[in-house]
Design an enzyme around this catalytic site. Structure first.
Site, mmCIF file in Angstrom:
data_model
loop_
_atom_site.group_PDB
_atom_site.id
_atom_site.type_symbol
_atom_site.label_atom_id
_atom_site.label_comp_id
_atom_site.label_asym_id
_atom_site.label_seq_id
_atom_site.Cartn_x
_atom_site.Cartn_y
_atom_site.Cartn_z
ATOM 1 N N ARG A 73 -26.955 38.134 27.639
ATOM 2 C CA ARG A 73 -26.686 38.714 26.317
ATOM 3 C C ARG A 73 -25.205 39.046 26.160
ATOM 4 O O ARG A 73 -24.493 39.247 27.139
ATOM 5 C CB ARG A 73 -27.546 39.938 26.080
ATOM 6 C CG ARG A 73 -27.306 41.137 27.019
ATOM 7 C CD ARG A 73 -26.221 42.075 26.567
ATOM 8 N NE ARG A 73 -26.367 43.412 27.135
ATOM 9 C CZ ARG A 73 -25.356 44.195 27.460
ATOM 10 N NH1 ARG A 73 -24.114 43.765 27.359
ATOM 11 N NH2 ARG A 73 -25.563 45.411 27.940
ATOM 12 N N ARG B 78 -26.497 42.199 19.137
ATOM 13 C CA ARG B 78 -26.736 41.821 20.526
ATOM 14 C C ARG B 78 -27.308 40.409 20.443
ATOM 15 O O ARG B 78 -28.386 40.206 19.867
ATOM 16 C CB ARG B 78 -27.770 42.738 21.183
ATOM 17 C CG ARG B 78 -27.248 44.119 21.524
ATOM 18 C CD ARG B 78 -26.598 44.152 22.897
ATOM 19 N NE ARG B 78 -25.792 45.345 23.082
ATOM 20 C CZ ARG B 78 -26.097 46.355 23.888
ATOM 21 N NH1 ARG B 78 -27.206 46.316 24.583
ATOM 22 N NH2 ARG B 78 -25.288 47.372 24.013
ATOM 23 N N CYS C 280 -20.221 51.261 23.710
ATOM 24 C CA CYS C 280 -20.223 51.840 25.063
ATOM 25 C C CYS C 280 -19.124 51.177 25.889
ATOM 26 O O CYS C 280 -19.007 49.948 25.890
ATOM 27 C CB CYS C 280 -21.580 51.601 25.721
ATOM 28 S SG CYS C 280 -21.690 52.257 27.392
ATOM 29 N N THR D 38 -18.926 50.520 28.873
ATOM 30 C CA THR D 38 -19.399 49.616 29.938
ATOM 31 C C THR D 38 -19.569 48.191 29.430
ATOM 32 O O THR D 38 -19.726 47.271 30.225
ATOM 33 C CB THR D 38 -20.757 50.076 30.508
ATOM 34 O OG1 THR D 38 -21.729 50.013 29.458
ATOM 35 C CG2 THR D 38 -20.683 51.469 31.072
ATOM 36 N N ARG E 76 -23.939 40.483 29.764
ATOM 37 C CA ARG E 76 -24.815 40.941 30.841
ATOM 38 C C ARG E 76 -25.796 39.808 31.121
ATOM 39 O O ARG E 76 -26.639 39.478 30.293
ATOM 40 C CB ARG E 76 -25.571 42.218 30.466
ATOM 41 C CG ARG E 76 -26.314 42.823 31.666
ATOM 42 C CD ARG E 76 -26.860 44.213 31.367
ATOM 43 N NE ARG E 76 -28.199 44.193 30.833
ATOM 44 C CZ ARG E 76 -29.321 44.150 31.555
ATOM 45 N NH1 ARG E 76 -29.258 44.100 32.885
ATOM 46 N NH2 ARG E 76 -30.504 44.155 30.968
HETATM 47 P P1 ADP Z 1 -29.312 45.305 27.341
HETATM 48 O O1 ADP Z 1 -29.520 44.226 28.313
HETATM 49 O O2 ADP Z 1 -29.196 44.753 25.966
HETATM 50 O O3 ADP Z 1 -28.186 46.197 27.747
HETATM 51 P P2 ADP Z 1 -31.706 46.744 28.286
HETATM 52 O O4 ADP Z 1 -31.247 46.913 29.689
HETATM 53 O O5 ADP Z 1 -32.292 47.946 27.608
HETATM 54 O O6 ADP Z 1 -30.570 46.291 27.276
HETATM 55 O O7 ADP Z 1 -32.753 45.570 28.258
HETATM 56 C C1 ADP Z 1 -33.322 45.171 27.057
HETATM 57 C C2 ADP Z 1 -34.594 44.393 27.264
HETATM 58 O O8 ADP Z 1 -34.296 43.138 27.844
HETATM 59 C C3 ADP Z 1 -35.591 45.086 28.198
HETATM 60 O O9 ADP Z 1 -36.895 44.959 27.701
HETATM 61 C C4 ADP Z 1 -35.467 44.297 29.454
HETATM 62 O O10 ADP Z 1 -36.625 44.290 30.228
HETATM 63 C C5 ADP Z 1 -35.172 42.908 28.910
HETATM 64 N N1 ADP Z 1 -34.559 42.050 29.918
HETATM 65 C C6 ADP Z 1 -33.359 42.197 30.515
HETATM 66 N N2 ADP Z 1 -33.151 41.225 31.404
HETATM 67 C C7 ADP Z 1 -34.255 40.431 31.378
HETATM 68 C C8 ADP Z 1 -34.659 39.258 32.079
HETATM 69 N N3 ADP Z 1 -33.868 38.679 32.982
HETATM 70 N N4 ADP Z 1 -35.856 38.738 31.783
HETATM 71 C C9 ADP Z 1 -36.689 39.300 30.855
HETATM 72 N N5 ADP Z 1 -36.358 40.396 30.172
HETATM 73 C C10 ADP Z 1 -35.157 40.955 30.419
HETATM 74 C C1 CIR Z 2 -25.585 56.509 30.471
HETATM 75 O O1 CIR Z 2 -24.494 57.054 30.501
HETATM 76 O O2 CIR Z 2 -26.363 56.466 31.422
HETATM 77 C C2 CIR Z 2 -26.025 55.859 29.168
HETATM 78 N N1 CIR Z 2 -25.180 56.327 28.114
HETATM 79 C C3 CIR Z 2 -25.955 54.340 29.280
HETATM 80 C C4 CIR Z 2 -24.640 53.799 29.742
HETATM 81 C C5 CIR Z 2 -24.544 52.288 29.708
HETATM 82 N N2 CIR Z 2 -24.970 51.757 30.895
HETATM 83 C C6 CIR Z 2 -24.462 50.747 31.608
HETATM 84 O O3 CIR Z 2 -24.372 50.848 32.813
HETATM 85 N N3 CIR Z 2 -24.140 49.636 30.978
#
Ligand code: ADP
Ligand code: CIR
Length: 375
Positions: free
Chosen positions: A144, A247, A289, A291, A298
Site C-alpha cells: 500500500r 490509501r 503520520c 511513520t 508498506r
Molecule cells: P495499513 O497497512 O494501511 O497501515 P493496517 O495495518 O491497519 O493499515 O492494515 C489494514 C488491513 O490490511 C488489515 O485488515 C490488515 O489485516 C490488512 N493487511 C495488511 N497486510 C496484509 C496482507 N499481507 N494480507 C492480507 N491483509 C493484509
Molecule cells: C501509535 O503511535 O502507536 C499510533 N499513533 C500509530 C502509529 C503508526 N504506526 C506505525 O508504526 N506506522
C-alpha cells in the site's frame, strides 16, 4: 491507559483562530497532559523525545491553520500505549514543531533531518518473484501507499465539505479505470454494518473507531466522505479519507510480491493521471503520520511463523535486524493468537519505492529460512 483528556474545540471549524497565541485552555490541557505523560511508563517516542525544554518551547506555537502542539500530541497523551504518539495536524506542523518531529522521523526511518527524499523510483517489479512458491508460509501479500491530495489539509483541519469534495473527486477519477483495475466505489455512508464488518474481517476495509485516530481528531464527520473502491477480484483497492486522503493498495493470496507490486505501480500511474498529490523535497509524499512519510510504502505479508513466534522477544529482535515491523493480522495494534503475523518494511523515508520492496523481500526470505530451521 490514561483517562481521556477533555477535547479542545476544533479550532478549524468552530472558530477562525489562524495565527496567534495558544489559548489558556489549550495551554492548561497541554500542561496537564504532559505531566501525566512524564509520570507514565509510556513506551512512546513522544514520551522519549518531548523533553521539558522542547515542550516549553513548542507549547506556545501555532501553525497558520491554527494547529497547536496539543493537536499533534493529543493521541499520544490520551493513548499512553502508543508506539509513536504524534500526528501532524496539518502539513506545516512538520516545520513548526520540528524539534519534536525531527528526532522521531530520524529514529523511525534511519535518516538525518538534513536528508532529502530520493526521487520516486519503483524499479522493475519483475525482479521480485514468489516468496513462498509451495504456499507453506505466506498466506497473502499486500502493498500500500498513502497520498494527500493537493488543495486539502490533513484530517484534523478538514471541513465536512472537504470530505464530500474529495469523495466525489475520487469517485469521478476512479470511474473508467482500464483492464483489471476497473471496479466500483462503495461509500461508508449507507453501507450496512454486515457488509462493512465482512470487508473488515476479510482484511479489505479499514476498521472503525481507531482510538489513536479518534483522539488525533481524525474521525470527525464520520462516515462522511469515507469509503472503499475495489476491482472485481479485490486485488486493487483504495481507501478514501481514512487516516490519509488516499490509501492505494494491491493484495492477493500467496507470496507473489512481483505480481502484487506490478499491479500497484500500474494503479498509482492511473490515479495520478487524474489527481495531484502533495510532495515535499525533504519528506517525499506528505502523510498525516510521520511513520508514513517518503514513499509511504508498506509492503506486507501475512505469514505463518508458529515456531519463531513462540519467543516473541527473539522474534522481534530477528525482525528488527531486517528492518521489518511485526503487526497482528487485524492490522496495527491487533493480536495474532494463531502464529500468523503481518510482517512489513518499517522504513519508508530516505529510500525509494523499489528499495522498500527489496528490504521487505529480502527480510521475509530470511524469516522463512529461520522458521524452517527453528525447532
Ligand atoms: P495499513 O497497512 O494501511 O497501515 P493496517 O495495518 O491497519 O493499515 O492494515 C489494514 C488491513 O490490511 C488489515 O485488515 C490488515 O489485516 C490488512 N493487511 C495488511 N497486510 C496484509 C496482507 N499481507 N494480507 C492480507 N491483509 C493484509
Ligand atoms: C501509535 O503511535 O502507536 C499510533 N499513533 C500509530 C502509529 C503508526 N504506526 C506505525 O508504526 N506506522
Amino acid at each position: 491507559m490514561a483517562k481521556a483528556l477533555p477535547k479542545p474545540k476544533c479550532k478549524k471549524c468552530e472558530e477562525k483562530c489562524g495565527k496567534g497565541k495558544t489559548s489558556p485552555e489549550v495551554l492548561a490541557q497541554l500542561e496537564a497532559g504532559y505531566e501525566k505523560l512524564v509520570d507514565s511508563d509510556s513506551p512512546s517516542m513522544l514520551k522519549r523525545f518531548l523533553t521539558k525544554e522542547i515542550f516549553d518551547k513548542l507549547k506556545y506555537k501555532k501553525t497558520s491553520f491554527g494547529s497547536t502542539l496539543l493537536d499533534c500530541i493529543q493521541s499520544g497523551l490520551e493513548n499512553l500505549d502508543s508506539g509513536i504518539g504524534v500526528y501532524a495536524a496539518d502539513p506545516e506542523c512538520y516545520q513548526v514543531f520540528s524539534p519534536l518531529f525531527d528526532p522521531i522521523i530520524e529514529e523511525y526511518h534511519h535518516v538525518k533531518a538534513t536528508d532529502k527524499q530520493p526521487a520516486s523510483d519503483w524499479g522493475n517489479a519483475a525482479t521480485f518473484g514468489n516468496l513462498d512458491p509451495k504456499g507453506e508460509f505466506v498466506i497473502s501479500t499486500r502493498v500500500r501507499c498513502c497520498r494527500t491530495i493537493k488543495g486539502y489539509p490533513f484530517n484534523p483541519c478538514m471541513t465536512e465539505e472537504n470530505y464530500k469534495d474529495i469523495e466525489s473527486q475520487m469517485q469521478a477519477a476512479l470511474k473508467d479505470l482500464p483492464g483489471d483495475l476497473a471496479g466500483t466505489y462503495n461509500p461508508l455512508t449507507g453501507m450496512s454494518k454486515e457488509v462493512q464488518q465482512k470487508l473488515i474481517d476479510d482484511h479489505y476495509l479499514f476498521k472503525e473507531g481507531d482510538r489513536f485516530l479518534q483522539s488525533a481528531n481524525a474521525c470527525r464527520f464520520w462516515p462522511t466522505g469515507r469509503g472503499i473502491f475495489f476491482n472485481q477480484a479485490k486485488t486493487f483497492l483504495m481507501w478514501i479519507c481514512e487516516e490519509d486522503h488516499l490509501r492505494i493498495m494491491c493484495m492477493q493470496p500467496g507470496g507473489n510480491v512481483g505480481e502484487t507490486f506490478k499491479r500497484l505501480i500500474a494503479a498509482v500511474a492511473e490515479v495520478q493521471k487524474k489527481v495531484t498529490f502533495v510532495t515535499s523535497e525533504r519528506f517525499g509524499f506528505l502523510t498525516f503520520c510521520p511513520t508514513n512519510l517518503g514513499t509511504t510504502i508498506r509492503a506486507s505479508v501475512h505469514i505463518k511463523v508458529p515456531k519463531l513466534s513462540r519467543d516473541m522477544d527473539k522474534f522481534k529482535e530477528l525482525a528488527g535486524k531486517f528492518n521489518l515491523q511485526i503487526r497482528g493480522t487485524g492490522g496495527e495494534h491487533s493480536d495474532s493468537p494463531d502464529g500468523v503475523y503481518d510482517l512489513s518494511n518499517k522504513r519508508r523515508l530516505g529510500l525509494t519505492e523499489y528499495q522498500c520492496l527489496k528490504e521487505m523481500y529480502e527480510g521475509i526470505t530470511e524469516i522463512i529460512k529461520a522458521e524452517k530451521g527453528a525447532k
